[in-house]
Design a protein around this motif. Structure first.
Motif, short mmCIF file in Angstrom:
data_model
loop_
_atom_site.label_atom_id
_atom_site.label_comp_id
_atom_site.label_asym_id
_atom_site.label_seq_id
_atom_site.Cartn_x
_atom_site.Cartn_y
_atom_site.Cartn_z
N GLN A 2 0.83 -1.21 0.00
CA GLN A 2 0.00 0.00 0.00
C GLN A 2 0.86 1.26 0.00
OE1 GLN A 2 -3.11 -0.13 2.89
NE2 GLN A 2 -4.02 1.81 2.25
N PHE A 3 2.03 1.16 0.63
CA PHE A 3 2.95 2.29 0.64
C PHE A 3 3.29 2.71 -0.79
CE2 PHE A 3 7.61 3.44 0.78
CZ PHE A 3 7.42 4.72 1.24
N LEU A 4 3.51 1.73 -1.65
CA LEU A 4 3.79 2.03 -3.05
C LEU A 4 2.52 2.44 -3.80
CD1 LEU A 4 6.34 -0.64 -4.29
CD2 LEU A 4 6.72 1.39 -2.92
N ALA A 5 1.42 1.69 -3.53
CA ALA A 5 0.17 1.94 -4.25
C ALA A 5 -0.34 3.37 -4.02
CB ALA A 5 -0.88 0.92 -3.83
N GLU A 6 -0.32 3.81 -2.74
CA GLU A 6 -0.80 5.16 -2.43
C GLU A 6 0.12 6.20 -3.04
OE1 GLU A 6 -3.67 5.51 -1.17
OE2 GLU A 6 -4.09 3.93 0.29
N GLY A 7 1.41 5.86 -3.13
CA GLY A 7 2.36 6.77 -3.76
C GLY A 7 1.99 7.01 -5.22
N ILE A 8 1.59 5.94 -5.88
CA ILE A 8 1.20 6.04 -7.30
C ILE A 8 -0.13 6.76 -7.43
CG2 ILE A 8 0.50 4.68 -9.32
CD1 ILE A 8 2.57 2.54 -8.30
N LEU A 9 -1.10 6.36 -6.58
CA LEU A 9 -2.46 6.88 -6.70
C LEU A 9 -2.59 8.33 -6.25
CD1 LEU A 9 -4.41 3.76 -5.38
CD2 LEU A 9 -4.43 4.62 -7.72
N LYS A 10 -1.92 8.66 -5.13
CA LYS A 10 -2.15 9.99 -4.55
C LYS A 10 -1.05 10.99 -4.83
CE LYS A 10 -5.11 8.31 -0.86
NZ LYS A 10 -5.07 7.72 0.48
N HIS A 11 0.17 10.51 -5.04
CA HIS A 11 1.28 11.45 -5.16
C HIS A 11 2.05 11.34 -6.46
CE1 HIS A 11 0.71 12.60 -0.96
NE2 HIS A 11 0.55 11.32 -0.71
N ASN A 12 1.59 10.44 -7.34
CA ASN A 12 2.26 10.23 -8.61
C ASN A 12 3.75 9.95 -8.44
OD1 ASN A 12 2.33 9.93 -11.37
ND2 ASN A 12 2.73 12.11 -11.74
N GLN A 13 4.06 9.08 -7.45
CA GLN A 13 5.45 8.70 -7.23
C GLN A 13 5.59 7.22 -7.56
OE1 GLN A 13 5.78 9.68 -3.08
NE2 GLN A 13 6.38 11.80 -3.49
N ALA A 14 6.56 6.91 -8.38
CA ALA A 14 6.76 5.52 -8.77
C ALA A 14 7.40 4.73 -7.64
CB ALA A 14 7.62 5.46 -10.02
N GLY A 15 7.25 3.42 -7.70
CA GLY A 15 7.80 2.58 -6.63
C GLY A 15 8.43 1.30 -7.14
N VAL A 16 9.34 0.78 -6.32
CA VAL A 16 9.99 -0.51 -6.61
C VAL A 16 9.64 -1.47 -5.49
CG1 VAL A 16 12.21 -1.70 -6.76
CG2 VAL A 16 11.87 0.47 -7.96
N PHE A 17 9.15 -2.62 -5.87
CA PHE A 17 8.81 -3.63 -4.87
C PHE A 17 9.77 -4.80 -4.99
CE2 PHE A 17 6.63 -6.75 -2.43
CZ PHE A 17 5.82 -6.05 -1.55
N VAL A 18 10.55 -5.01 -3.94
CA VAL A 18 11.51 -6.11 -3.93
C VAL A 18 10.88 -7.23 -3.12
CG1 VAL A 18 13.87 -6.78 -3.42
CG2 VAL A 18 13.34 -4.38 -3.90
N THR A 19 10.54 -8.31 -3.79
CA THR A 19 9.84 -9.38 -3.08
C THR A 19 10.71 -10.63 -2.95
OG1 THR A 19 7.92 -10.82 -3.10
CG2 THR A 19 8.65 -10.06 -5.25
N PHE A 20 10.72 -11.18 -1.73
CA PHE A 20 11.47 -12.41 -1.48
C PHE A 20 10.54 -13.55 -1.13
CE2 PHE A 20 14.29 -8.90 -0.24
CZ PHE A 20 15.35 -9.15 -1.10
#
Lengths: 506, 101
Positions: A49-67
């Motif tokens: 959600q930290f990334l999703a809200e960044g995209i939805l509300k602040h137009n900030q791209a995100g990188v998700f590193v999943t293990f």
């Protein structure tokens, strides 16, 4: 340079509802925050959600590193929150770095290694989408995959440093073995411990209760303690920042009608427009009737009412109201009323609160009635219920509308309920409805116990109910002990004696 | 015997990268002289391939051929593990080990 003008820690608004209030502005920008929690405490959802809200509300791209969870699974699972990761990937707003182990991959170790390749991949991904936010989920899975704890710890420290250099704000999730114990399993907090958040999913009186707590934010402030949150389908984590709500509502002297003329008189001219009333009484004393009058009184002045019913179905409410000569159905059609019926058991109190707040925001009523508040007691722990009541009252007070809650007492005669103990200091007025047994007959009594900021009638008045509703009559004279639940008929001699007891003149 | 196809992934010219190259070359020259192809890839120059191959640690050696494909992680300083990973274990202790199993 004064302290105020020196550069301080800037916070990045996460956009996660409630969290920004608790954290007093968001996550410290350009730093790494550890999010620790047990299995099922919503760490992955938080990181996502930290990334999703960044995209939805602040137009900030995100990188998700999943293990842990493979990207294909995540794309599917997160659709339930209406986060279309696949689309964001296409738009260059979301980049996965897939660190999940491949089943069946044949691997042997020979000598020492570092996580240079992972670091290269993260850097590459950040550059590719010009990311502002990075989530790594979860560190426990890295340790499980790579075995060599000392190396992993050293390398994660290097990654944390590099993330800072890249100018991104990042989240690292980590497992905990117990809800109240060491911060995380692998001692990760020792090197990324600038900021630590714990998510909890505690079993309390057979009910699950989710809370978030900011353990520390180095060099900046935040709200302290555990805050309940809930996970909503279609939107994700929703925090309930109880102490984040300020007591700053205005207070008005405008009176409004309770819908019962005599009761208005008893209250010194009606309720205050932005006050919260509690109507307490045993089952069948006329609480729902009071609510019905309250709504009808509002409709008569052209006000809109919202009724949350937790005990009766819609049809029952409509029929009852009609029985007292009030047509709820017509009011609804005219848009003056909205009835929301729900069994308390369908959701946790946190979910109820969020849902109620949403409906309130949507309908924008002038009056809000909850019948009954005590029905919600049975679906929550004591603590959860108290927070629910505080959350709901502050939401209503904030809107400056009139609220009327009912509360059912456990005993027929006299008595109080848990609800009252929690809510009485928050409410502005309390009205008690009580049974009075006289000569083998059940009669009903009503009294205004408290009326903040106004004179009120101190009598206990008898009232009757017929097909036109509630009728308040004369005070009970010659009767004592009504509120204690033991009405006693006083003979004239007693009254005379009591009358002179406090007579100082002799 | 068939030709071994090997790929070694490193990140920059670190001591660990150098050690891995050194150790691998020694083993290849000893056991596979003239029968191996080694490609050394610096991920700093080609980060995309790290993503495609899903590499986390460096150095990582991938034995592509002969099957099975296998990854050997580290600076390859543990020679026994390296030989086992390359299926060359039998050639170093030819008689003894194979007979026992």
């Amino acid at each position: 340079m004064t302290y105020a003008t020196k550069p301080q820690i800037v916070k990045l608004e996460t956009g996660i509802p409630g969290f920004d209030l608790i954290s007093e502005g968001g996550l410290p920008e350009n730093r790494t925050t550890l999010v620790a929690g047990t299995a099922g405490s919503a760490k992955t959802v938080f990181a996502c959600q930290f990334l999703a809200e960044g995209i939805l509300k602040h137009n900030q791209a995100g990188v998700f590193v999943t293990f842990e969870e493979a990207p294909a699974d995540m794309r599917k699972n997160m659709l339930g929150f209406h986060w279309d990761i696949a689309e964001w990937e296409q738009n260059g707003q979301w980049q996965f770095v897939d660190g999940t182990p491949e089943p069946g991959r044949d691997t042997t170790n020979s000598g020492s290694y570092d996580l240079g390749a992972l670091l290269v991949r993260i850097e590459h991904a950040v550059r590719k989408v010009n990311a502002k936010r990075v989530s790594l989920d979860s560190l426990g899975a890295v340790f499980n995959q790579l075995h060599d704890s000392a190396t992993v710890r050293r390398e994660l420290f290097r990654i944390a440093c590099c993330l800072r250099e890249m100018g991104v704000t990042s989240i690292l999730t980590a497992e905990r073995s117990s809800e109240y114990g060491e911060i995380s399993r692998h001692g990760i907090e020792e090197f990324v411990a600038d900021n630590v958040i714990t998510l909890r999913n505690v079993l309390d009186e057979e009910k699950r209760r989710r809370t978030m707590e900011i353990l520390k934010f180095r060099g900046t402030s935040h709200q302290k303690g555990e805050y309940p949150f809930t996970i909503l389908p279609g939107s994700g984590i929703f925090g309930l920042p109880l102490s984040g709500i300020e007591l700053k509502q205005h207070s008005s002297n405008v009176r409004t009608s309770s819908g019962i003329a005599e009761l208005d008189k008893m209250c010194g001219g009606g309720f205050f427009r932005d006050s919260i009333l509690l109507v307490s009484g045993a089952t069948g004393t006329g609480k729902t009737l009071t609510v019905t009058h309250f709504i009808a009184g509002g409709a008569a002045r052209g006000e809109r009412s919202l009724l949350f019913a937790f005990e009766e179905s819609r049809e029952q409410l409509m029929r009852n109201a009609l029985g007292w000569g009030i047509d709820f159905d017509q009011m609804e059609r005219e848009g003056k009323l909205r009835v929301v019926c729900q069994y308390p058991e369908v959701a946790s109190v946190e979910d109820h609160l969020v849902r109620m707040q949403r409906i309130i925001d949507e309908f924008r009523p002038n009056r809000i009635a909850v019948d009954s508040l005590s029905a919600l007691e049975r679906v929550s722990s004591l603590k959860g219920f108290r927070e629910f009541v505080i959350g709901l009252t502050s939401c209503i007070k904030h809107l400056e509308v009139a609220g009327l809650f009912t509360s059912t007492t456990s005993s027929l005669m006299g008595g109080t309920s848990i609800t009252e103990a929690h809510i009485s200091t928050i409410t502005d007025s309390i009205i008690l409805l009580r049974y009075v047994e006289m000569f083998g007959e059940m009669r009903r009594g009503l009294t205004v116990l408290k009326m903040r900021g106004s004179m009120h009638d101190k009598d206990i008045r008898e009232f009757t109910i017929d097909h036109t509703g509630m009728h308040i009559g004369k005070p009970f004279r010659n009767v004592g002990g009504i509120l204690a639940g033991t009405p006693v008929q006083l003979v004239p001699d007693d009254i005379k004696r009591i009358g002179t007891m406090f007579d100082t003149k002799e | 015997m068939e030709t071994h196809m090997l790929r070694l992934f490193i990140t920059g010219k670190t001591a660990r990268s150098q050690a891995a190259i050194q150790n691998l070359s020694e083993v290849c020259e000893t056991y596979l002289a003239g029968r191996y192809e080694l490609e050394i890839i610096d991920l700093l120059e080609d980060p995309e391939i790290a993503e495609i191959e899903k590499i986390l640690q460096t150095p990582t050696l991938i034995k592509i051929y002969p099957a099975p494909t296998r990854r050997i992680i580290g600076d390859l300083s543990n020679r026994e593990q390296l030989l086992a990973g390359l299926d060359l274990y039998g050639s170093s202790f030819a008689a003894g080990t194979e007979g026992q199993s």
